[in-house]
Motif scaffolding. Sequence first.
Motif, PDB file in Angstrom:
ATOM      1  N   PHE A  17       0.838  -1.199   0.000  1.00 34.91           N
ATOM      2  CA  PHE A  17       0.000   0.000   0.000  1.00 34.91           C
ATOM      3  C   PHE A  17       0.878   1.255   0.000  1.00 34.91           C
ATOM      4  O   PHE A  17       0.379   2.373  -0.049  1.00 34.91           O
ATOM      5  CB  PHE A  17      -0.938   0.019   1.211  1.00 34.91           C
ATOM      6  N   GLY A  77       5.706  -1.641  10.429  1.00 33.33           N
ATOM      7  CA  GLY A  77       6.628  -2.128  11.461  1.00 33.33           C
ATOM      8  C   GLY A  77       7.073  -1.039  12.423  1.00 33.33           C
ATOM      9  O   GLY A  77       7.868  -1.303  13.332  1.00 33.33           O
ATOM     10  N   ILE A  97      -2.965 -12.281   3.042  1.00 33.75           N
ATOM     11  CA  ILE A  97      -3.938 -11.195   2.904  1.00 33.75           C
ATOM     12  C   ILE A  97      -3.780 -10.565   1.523  1.00 33.75           C
ATOM     13  O   ILE A  97      -2.781  -9.894   1.240  1.00 33.75           O
ATOM     14  CB  ILE A  97      -3.748 -10.128   4.005  1.00 33.75           C
ATOM     15  N   MET A 120      -4.291  -7.965  -1.342  1.00 32.38           N
ATOM     16  CA  MET A 120      -4.551  -6.524  -1.360  1.00 32.38           C
ATOM     17  C   MET A 120      -5.151  -6.160  -2.714  1.00 32.38           C
ATOM     18  O   MET A 120      -4.606  -6.550  -3.753  1.00 32.38           O
ATOM     19  CB  MET A 120      -3.240  -5.748  -1.194  1.00 32.38           C
ATOM     20  N   VAL A 155      -4.530   1.890  12.645  1.00 32.90           N
ATOM     21  CA  VAL A 155      -3.652   1.960  13.827  1.00 32.90           C
ATOM     22  C   VAL A 155      -4.417   2.214  15.118  1.00 32.90           C
ATOM     23  O   VAL A 155      -3.970   1.810  16.189  1.00 32.90           O
ATOM     24  CB  VAL A 155      -2.509   3.000  13.732  1.00 32.90           C
ATOM     25  N   ILE A 164       1.667  -7.854  19.591  1.00 28.10           N
ATOM     26  CA  ILE A 164       2.152  -9.024  18.866  1.00 28.10           C
ATOM     27  C   ILE A 164       3.445  -8.619  18.157  1.00 28.10           C
ATOM     28  O   ILE A 164       3.710  -7.429  17.978  1.00 28.10           O
ATOM     29  CB  ILE A 164       1.131  -9.526  17.806  1.00 28.10           C
ATOM     30  N   PHE A 221       1.086 -12.018   6.051  1.00 26.84           N
ATOM     31  CA  PHE A 221       1.164 -11.559   7.443  1.00 26.84           C
ATOM     32  C   PHE A 221       1.629 -12.705   8.333  1.00 26.84           C
ATOM     33  O   PHE A 221       1.082 -13.803   8.290  1.00 26.84           O
ATOM     34  CB  PHE A 221      -0.237 -11.090   7.859  1.00 26.84           C
ATOM     35  N   GLN A 273      -7.663  -9.371  15.648  1.00 23.41           N
ATOM     36  CA  GLN A 273      -8.332  -9.553  14.364  1.00 23.41           C
ATOM     37  C   GLN A 273      -9.835  -9.277  14.495  1.00 23.41           C
ATOM     38  O   GLN A 273     -10.441  -8.716  13.590  1.00 23.41           O
ATOM     39  CB  GLN A 273      -8.035 -10.967  13.837  1.00 23.41           C
ATOM     40  N   LEU A 326     -10.370  -5.652  14.460  1.00 25.69           N
ATOM     41  CA  LEU A 326     -10.194  -5.055  13.125  1.00 25.69           C
ATOM     42  C   LEU A 326     -11.416  -5.257  12.228  1.00 25.69           C
ATOM     43  O   LEU A 326     -11.385  -4.908  11.056  1.00 25.69           O
ATOM     44  CB  LEU A 326      -8.944  -5.643  12.443  1.00 25.69           C
TER      45      LEU A 326
END
Length: 370
Positions: free
Chosen positions: A188, A193, A231, A233, A282, A295, A318, A332, A335
């Motif tokens: 993206f 990180g 995942i 995109m 975030v 995590i 991921f 998760q 999210l």
Amino acid sequence: ENAYEFFGAHQAGITTPVQEHLHFAAFDMMPRTDRDDLITLLQDWTYAASRMTQGLEVSATGAVGGDAEVPPDDTGEALGLPASGLTITFGLGPSLFQNEDGDRYGIASRRPESLERLPAFLGDDLDPQTSHGDLCIQACADDPQVAVHAIRNLSRIAFGRARLRWSQLGFGKTSRTTSDQATPRNLFGFKDGTANILADDTAALDESVWVAASDEPSWMAGGSYLVARKIAMLIETWDRVRLSEQDTIIGRDKGVGAPLSGGDEFAAPDFGGSAIDANAHVRLAHPSQNDGIRILRRGFNYVNGNNDLGRLDAGLFFLSYQRDPQQFIALQRRLSTDRMNEYIRHVGSGIWAIPAGAKPGSYVGAGLFD
Ligand code: HEM
């Protein structure tokens, strides 16, 4: 040239500075294999991994040193290449402990209670062809040929005992595990990180990544749990989104990676005001919104060619390490209202127990068979 110790308290490939390339593979045990087959497989894998991570061939005779009348032990494509920071990390899936054949390996009673196939999440679109597996191997290296060589030779060594179920190549790390690594970017285009758990943060590792001696079961002490999510995109859709909207979705600015509440990349986000959207990634993923849950992320970008519509089959592979699978599950679930969900699809999934590191002379997973 970079070579990481294979033996140690923890398996390498978790806090090791994230390498540039990934070859991840999931395996299923073959029908009619027994406990001895599983033990000898783990021993053989450990031996080969302990050599390859030091830049050596899988055995002493290797690719060209053996009998010319039999196929060589080592496939040879890494001859002349250095260790290239190779780490090989082994995992045990829930189906290894209990499957249609019952307790074939005599380990059902030793399954960590929380090691279960992940629950279904809202929006999951999982392909069984890229999900689950009795065993997994994460091979990371700074040279893709070295990572592929590792998986190829470990698959070969498994012959007759376990077979490859699915595998995934990854490039361009999407995370960092040490403060001297610059934050890389995902597909993206955002820095990924920034707020990860780092290798020198022993308090956070003990709290959130390593299974403690006081946790159950005791054979997992010093280990961790790995969640993999492939995942996809929808990058062509993403690429038509206004920059300001992209920033809003993530909750950080694309250039610097700073939280939209202000400061530099490493400033703590301020969720008090309205600068960071209520459903920004975030915000929803932040420990302050999740009872402190953290995590260790270690994912990679992937591109598997393109589809019939001329769209790249691309995404983020991921990978996260946590002391208990519940950490991933809680995040998760949180999210589920993520603004980013419109642009991603979870298409693959797996969870594995990652035993502690092996002592020299022993093998990964030995504690399970004590
Ligand atoms: C943070 C991207 C999936 C958990 C971030 C950040 C980005 C990002 C750009 C901000 C920089 C950073 O701190 O690393 C993505 C993308 C995803 C994805 C593109 C999927 C394609 C996930 C998933 C989880 C997750 C599945 C966990 C269930 C987190 C966490 C943070 C984070 C815990 C740090 C939050 C903080 O402490 O500030 N992600 N992410 N992400 N993400 Fe994701």
